[in-house]
Design a protein around this motif. Structure first.
Motif, PDB file in Angstrom:
ATOM      1  N   THR A 226      57.474  69.054  16.046  1.00  0.00           N
ATOM      2  CA  THR A 226      57.612  70.344  15.366  1.00  0.00           C
ATOM      3  C   THR A 226      59.081  70.633  15.135  1.00  0.00           C
ATOM      4  O   THR A 226      59.959  70.047  15.770  1.00  0.00           O
ATOM      5  CB  THR A 226      57.008  71.488  16.203  1.00  0.00           C
ATOM      6  N   ASP A 227      59.333  71.539  14.227  1.00  0.00           N
ATOM      7  CA  ASP A 227      60.708  71.956  13.947  1.00  0.00           C
ATOM      8  C   ASP A 227      61.133  73.100  14.857  1.00  0.00           C
ATOM      9  O   ASP A 227      62.269  73.543  14.802  1.00  0.00           O
ATOM     10  CB  ASP A 227      60.840  72.399  12.488  1.00  0.00           C
ATOM     11  N   GLU A 228      60.198  73.582  15.683  1.00  0.00           N
ATOM     12  CA  GLU A 228      60.509  74.703  16.545  1.00  0.00           C
ATOM     13  C   GLU A 228      61.413  74.269  17.698  1.00  0.00           C
ATOM     14  O   GLU A 228      61.256  73.188  18.236  1.00  0.00           O
ATOM     15  CB  GLU A 228      59.228  75.308  17.127  1.00  0.00           C
ATOM     16  N   GLU A 229      62.316  75.135  18.065  1.00  0.00           N
ATOM     17  CA  GLU A 229      63.186  74.870  19.202  1.00  0.00           C
ATOM     18  C   GLU A 229      62.400  75.075  20.484  1.00  0.00           C
ATOM     19  O   GLU A 229      61.623  76.016  20.604  1.00  0.00           O
ATOM     20  CB  GLU A 229      64.387  75.826  19.164  1.00  0.00           C
ATOM     21  N   TRP A 230      62.577  74.177  21.460  1.00  0.00           N
ATOM     22  CA  TRP A 230      61.854  74.269  22.726  1.00  0.00           C
ATOM     23  C   TRP A 230      62.478  75.341  23.604  1.00  0.00           C
ATOM     24  O   TRP A 230      63.693  75.493  23.666  1.00  0.00           O
ATOM     25  CB  TRP A 230      61.893  72.937  23.458  1.00  0.00           C
ATOM     26  N   HIS A 231      61.631  76.122  24.273  1.00  0.00           N
ATOM     27  CA  HIS A 231      62.068  77.127  25.237  1.00  0.00           C
ATOM     28  C   HIS A 231      61.268  76.924  26.513  1.00  0.00           C
ATOM     29  O   HIS A 231      60.070  76.623  26.455  1.00  0.00           O
ATOM     30  CB  HIS A 231      61.818  78.543  24.706  1.00  0.00           C
ATOM     31  N   PRO A 232      61.904  77.101  27.676  1.00  0.00           N
ATOM     32  CA  PRO A 232      61.142  76.957  28.914  1.00  0.00           C
ATOM     33  C   PRO A 232      60.083  78.044  29.013  1.00  0.00           C
ATOM     34  O   PRO A 232      60.213  79.110  28.398  1.00  0.00           O
ATOM     35  CB  PRO A 232      62.192  77.110  30.015  1.00  0.00           C
ATOM     36  N   PRO A 233      59.016  77.796  29.779  1.00  0.00           N
ATOM     37  CA  PRO A 233      57.980  78.814  29.908  1.00  0.00           C
ATOM     38  C   PRO A 233      58.519  80.067  30.586  1.00  0.00           C
ATOM     39  O   PRO A 233      59.450  80.007  31.387  1.00  0.00           O
ATOM     40  CB  PRO A 233      56.905  78.154  30.769  1.00  0.00           C
ATOM     41  N   VAL A 234      57.941  81.189  30.255  1.00  0.00           N
ATOM     42  CA  VAL A 234      58.349  82.458  30.851  1.00  0.00           C
ATOM     43  C   VAL A 234      57.779  82.515  32.265  1.00  0.00           C
ATOM     44  O   VAL A 234      56.600  82.228  32.478  1.00  0.00           O
ATOM     45  CB  VAL A 234      57.813  83.637  30.005  1.00  0.00           C
TER      46      VAL A 234
END
Length: 83
Positions: free
Chosen positions: A48-56
């Motif tokens: 995906t083109d989405e930037e990865w973010h750690p889970p909340v």
């Protein structure tokens, strides 16, 4: 078909060569089968083109406590040394 070259530690090379020989496979066939199995086991994630973010993080009940307050509570909860 694409030709490629890989490097293996000597021990791993001997083990793969022995494995292939027992089955009367070429080294290339052995690696192809191994890679196919890895790809089947570890399904590829869609790109995906989405930037990865750690889970909340989930709420663990430390409502509005400062780091100092949490430290003090942790110290209170520690077992006291036996004198």
């Amino acid at each position: 078909m694409t030709k490629t070259q890989i490097q293996l530690p000597d021990d791993l090379y001997r083990r793969v060569k022995n494995f292939a020989g027992q089955r009367e496979w070429s080294m290339a066939e052995t690696f192809r089968r191994g890679v196919e199995q890895l790809l089947d086991i570890y399904q590829q994630s869609p790109i995906t083109d989405e930037e990865w973010h750690p889970p909340v993080p989930r709420n663990l009940g430390w409502n509005n406590l400062s780091a100092q307050e949490m430290h003090a509570l942790a110290q209170e909860d520690m077992e006291r040394p036996v004198s």
